[in-house]
Design a protein around this motif. Structure first.
Motif, PDB file in Angstrom:
ATOM      1  N   ARG A 270      10.365  13.295  -4.086  1.00  0.00           N
ATOM      2  CA  ARG A 270      10.333  12.321  -2.997  1.00  0.00           C
ATOM      3  C   ARG A 270       9.754  12.919  -1.730  1.00  0.00           C
ATOM      4  O   ARG A 270       9.046  12.232  -0.973  1.00  0.00           O
ATOM      5  N   THR A 271      10.036  14.171  -1.443  1.00  0.00           N
ATOM      6  CA  THR A 271       9.473  14.826  -0.259  1.00  0.00           C
ATOM      7  C   THR A 271       7.951  14.842  -0.335  1.00  0.00           C
ATOM      8  O   THR A 271       7.262  14.541   0.654  1.00  0.00           O
ATOM      9  N   PHE A 272       7.419  15.183  -1.496  1.00  0.00           N
ATOM     10  CA  PHE A 272       5.976  15.190  -1.710  1.00  0.00           C
ATOM     11  C   PHE A 272       5.389  13.799  -1.507  1.00  0.00           C
ATOM     12  O   PHE A 272       4.386  13.617  -0.807  1.00  0.00           O
ATOM     13  N   THR A 273       6.024  12.795  -2.089  1.00  0.00           N
ATOM     14  CA  THR A 273       5.531  11.414  -2.008  1.00  0.00           C
ATOM     15  C   THR A 273       5.589  10.875  -0.586  1.00  0.00           C
ATOM     16  O   THR A 273       4.618  10.283  -0.090  1.00  0.00           O
ATOM     17  N   ALA A 274       6.729  11.055   0.080  1.00  0.00           N
ATOM     18  CA  ALA A 274       6.912  10.519   1.434  1.00  0.00           C
ATOM     19  C   ALA A 274       5.945  11.153   2.429  1.00  0.00           C
ATOM     20  O   ALA A 274       5.453  10.484   3.345  1.00  0.00           O
ATOM     21  N   THR A 275       5.658  12.433   2.258  1.00  0.00           N
ATOM     22  CA  THR A 275       4.746  13.129   3.167  1.00  0.00           C
ATOM     23  C   THR A 275       3.331  12.572   3.044  1.00  0.00           C
ATOM     24  O   THR A 275       2.636  12.369   4.050  1.00  0.00           O
ATOM     25  N   ILE A 276       2.894  12.303   1.830  1.00  0.00           N
ATOM     26  CA  ILE A 276       1.549  11.762   1.604  1.00  0.00           C
ATOM     27  C   ILE A 276       1.396  10.368   2.202  1.00  0.00           C
ATOM     28  O   ILE A 276       0.369  10.031   2.794  1.00  0.00           O
ATOM     29  N   LEU A 277       2.437   9.552   2.083  1.00  0.00           N
ATOM     30  CA  LEU A 277       2.339   8.137   2.444  1.00  0.00           C
ATOM     31  C   LEU A 277       2.914   7.802   3.818  1.00  0.00           C
ATOM     32  O   LEU A 277       3.024   6.622   4.157  1.00  0.00           O
ATOM     33  N   ILE A 278       3.251   8.797   4.630  1.00  0.00           N
ATOM     34  CA  ILE A 278       3.893   8.533   5.922  1.00  0.00           C
ATOM     35  C   ILE A 278       3.042   7.639   6.847  1.00  0.00           C
ATOM     36  O   ILE A 278       3.610   6.794   7.562  1.00  0.00           O
ATOM     37  N   PRO A 279       1.698   7.726   6.863  1.00  0.00           N
ATOM     38  CA  PRO A 279       0.951   6.821   7.751  1.00  0.00           C
ATOM     39  C   PRO A 279       1.193   5.345   7.445  1.00  0.00           C
ATOM     40  O   PRO A 279       1.309   4.523   8.364  1.00  0.00           O
ATOM     41  N   PHE A 280       1.292   4.992   6.166  1.00  0.00           N
ATOM     42  CA  PHE A 280       1.554   3.602   5.794  1.00  0.00           C
ATOM     43  C   PHE A 280       2.979   3.190   6.158  1.00  0.00           C
ATOM     44  O   PHE A 280       3.235   2.025   6.453  1.00  0.00           O
ATOM     45  N   THR A 281       3.896   4.153   6.132  1.00  0.00           N
ATOM     46  CA  THR A 281       5.275   3.862   6.548  1.00  0.00           C
ATOM     47  C   THR A 281       5.321   3.522   8.032  1.00  0.00           C
ATOM     48  O   THR A 281       6.023   2.595   8.452  1.00  0.00           O
TER      49      THR A 281
ATOM     50  N   LEU B  83       0.811  -1.214   0.000  1.00  0.00           N
ATOM     51  CA  LEU B  83       0.000   0.000   0.000  1.00  0.00           C
ATOM     52  C   LEU B  83       0.845   1.264   0.000  1.00  0.00           C
ATOM     53  O   LEU B  83       0.392   2.323  -0.432  1.00  0.00           O
ATOM     54  N   ARG B  84       2.076   1.147   0.487  1.00  0.00           N
ATOM     55  CA  ARG B  84       2.979   2.299   0.482  1.00  0.00           C
ATOM     56  C   ARG B  84       3.788   2.375  -0.806  1.00  0.00           C
ATOM     57  O   ARG B  84       3.908   3.431  -1.421  1.00  0.00           O
ATOM     58  N   CYS B  85       4.333   1.252  -1.232  1.00  0.00           N
ATOM     59  CA  CYS B  85       5.275   1.257  -2.359  1.00  0.00           C
ATOM     60  C   CYS B  85       4.605   1.423  -3.717  1.00  0.00           C
ATOM     61  O   CYS B  85       5.110   2.158  -4.575  1.00  0.00           O
ATOM     62  N   VAL B  86       3.480   0.738  -3.920  1.00  0.00           N
ATOM     63  CA  VAL B  86       2.850   0.778  -5.249  1.00  0.00           C
ATOM     64  C   VAL B  86       2.377   2.195  -5.599  1.00  0.00           C
ATOM     65  O   VAL B  86       2.791   2.746  -6.631  1.00  0.00           O
ATOM     66  N   PRO B  87       1.531   2.829  -4.775  1.00  0.00           N
ATOM     67  CA  PRO B  87       1.180   4.214  -5.114  1.00  0.00           C
ATOM     68  C   PRO B  87       2.379   5.153  -5.003  1.00  0.00           C
ATOM     69  O   PRO B  87       2.453   6.148  -5.723  1.00  0.00           O
ATOM     70  N   GLY B  88       3.321   4.814  -4.123  1.00  0.00           N
ATOM     71  CA  GLY B  88       4.501   5.650  -3.966  1.00  0.00           C
ATOM     72  C   GLY B  88       5.310   5.753  -5.244  1.00  0.00           C
ATOM     73  O   GLY B  88       5.784   6.837  -5.616  1.00  0.00           O
ATOM     74  N   VAL B  89       5.488   4.627  -5.924  1.00  0.00           N
ATOM     75  CA  VAL B  89       6.217   4.627  -7.190  1.00  0.00           C
ATOM     76  C   VAL B  89       5.486   5.483  -8.221  1.00  0.00           C
ATOM     77  O   VAL B  89       6.094   6.291  -8.938  1.00  0.00           O
ATOM     78  N   GLY B  90       4.161   5.320  -8.295  1.00  0.00           N
ATOM     79  CA  GLY B  90       3.378   6.099  -9.248  1.00  0.00           C
ATOM     80  C   GLY B  90       3.433   7.589  -8.969  1.00  0.00           C
ATOM     81  O   GLY B  90       3.633   8.402  -9.890  1.00  0.00           O
ATOM     82  N   ILE B  91       3.252   7.961  -7.703  1.00  0.00           N
ATOM     83  CA  ILE B  91       3.275   9.380  -7.337  1.00  0.00           C
ATOM     84  C   ILE B  91       4.657   9.974  -7.581  1.00  0.00           C
ATOM     85  O   ILE B  91       4.795  11.091  -8.110  1.00  0.00           O
ATOM     86  N   TYR B  92       5.697   9.229  -7.220  1.00  0.00           N
ATOM     87  CA  TYR B  92       7.060   9.742  -7.365  1.00  0.00           C
ATOM     88  C   TYR B  92       7.422   9.979  -8.827  1.00  0.00           C
ATOM     89  O   TYR B  92       7.885  11.067  -9.198  1.00  0.00           O
ATOM     90  N   PHE B  93       7.203   8.975  -9.680  1.00  0.00           N
ATOM     91  CA  PHE B  93       7.597   9.116 -11.074  1.00  0.00           C
ATOM     92  C   PHE B  93       6.750  10.165 -11.804  1.00  0.00           C
ATOM     93  O   PHE B  93       7.264  10.915 -12.635  1.00  0.00           O
ATOM     94  N   SER B  94       5.460  10.212 -11.506  1.00  0.00           N
ATOM     95  CA  SER B  94       4.621  11.221 -12.154  1.00  0.00           C
ATOM     96  C   SER B  94       5.021  12.620 -11.704  1.00  0.00           C
ATOM     97  O   SER B  94       5.072  13.555 -12.521  1.00  0.00           O
ATOM     98  N   SER B  95       5.323  12.779 -10.410  1.00  0.00           N
ATOM     99  CA  SER B  95       5.763  14.080  -9.898  1.00  0.00           C
ATOM    100  C   SER B  95       7.102  14.478 -10.506  1.00  0.00           C
ATOM    101  O   SER B  95       7.303  15.634 -10.909  1.00  0.00           O
ATOM    102  N   LEU B  96       8.015  13.520 -10.560  1.00  0.00           N
ATOM    103  CA  LEU B  96       9.338  13.798 -11.112  1.00  0.00           C
ATOM    104  C   LEU B  96       9.247  14.179 -12.580  1.00  0.00           C
ATOM    105  O   LEU B  96       9.892  15.139 -13.033  1.00  0.00           O
TER     106      LEU B  96
END
Length: 233
Positions: free
Chosen positions: A65-76, A26-39
């Motif tokens: 990465r800052t944007f992505t990590a902040t959104i997904l911190i609860p799952f981390t 739940l953290r990694c899959v959307p994280g990859v999508g959010i990170y690459f699209s943002s980048l």
């Protein structure tokens, strides 16, 4: 690492090695999508089709990465606690409810500062080393060899970035396993008092293997997909 593997298997059988899989997905899959699209968005808006210089790669990757990590911190937080074996939660949704009810919003963002200090530099260093590595072999290589070269550049970049950001990862884990809102400074002091400087590199081998392979595979697949779509990377 071998001793830990044997211990986990003795305690929880082989399935214990997959503890925390659900929050990790739940953290990694959307994280990859959010990170690459943002980048990609940041790079296309600021540089167009120009290849980023080393310092530009640092800034772009750190921002995405800052944007992505902040959104997904609860799952981390949930992933870290379930993997530790010290917390028994009824699934990811139950874990989020339990943390919020007992610790409030602060519990759901526990260790955010250390996570950002770990993740933003990791992505920045990784992208810079990855791009510079590809430049050393003449940029993107087409054909069957292209994916292999991208993957090897990713491996080298991942090892470098993992080693340099390991202390922040240890501090982040210490903070997220503590319910008392442990500050980053107190977490660092506690690690040093118990383990010395070597404590900041505990768990380095499994993290290097995991992070390096994930990043290398993600970037290789990303490059191939973008090439098939005819988009600039």
């Amino acid at each position: 690492m071998k001793e830990v593997v044997r211990f986990v298997i003795r305690q929880d059988q082989v399935s214990g090695l997959w503890r925390g899989l659900q929050p990790s997905i739940l953290r990694c899959v959307p994280g990859v999508g959010i990170y690459f699209s943002s980048l990609h968005l940041l790079q296309s808006k600021t540089l167009g089709e120009t290849k980023p210089a080393a310092y530009q790669s640092l800034i772009l990757a750190a921002t995405a990465r800052t944007f992505t990590a902040t959104i997904l911190i609860p799952f981390t937080v949930v992933k870290t606690r379930i993997e530790s074996g010290n917390y028994k939660y009824p699934g990811v949704a139950g874990a989020l409810r339990s943390i919020y009810s007992l610790e409030g919003r602060a519990g759901l963002v526990s260790g955010l500062s250390a996570t950002l200090i770990r993740d933003a530099p990791f992505s920045a260093i990784y992208l810079m080393c990855y791009n510079e590595g590809k430049a050393m072999v003449g940029g993107r290589v087409s054909g069957p060899a292209g994916g292999s070269i991208n993957f090897m550049c990713g491996i080298a970049a991942g090892v470098c970035a993992s080693i340099l950001t390991q202390p922040a990862d240890v501090i982040k884990t210490k903070m997220q396993l503590n319910k008392g809102r442990l500050s980053m400074r107190l977490a660092a002091v506690g690690i040093y008092r118990v383990y010395g400087m070597s404590g900041f590199f505990r768990g380095l081998a499994p993290r290097v293997i995991r992070r390096t392979l994930i990043a290398a595979m993600a970037w290789t697949i990303y490059e191939e997909i973008m090439s098939c779509l005819g988009l600039n990377t």
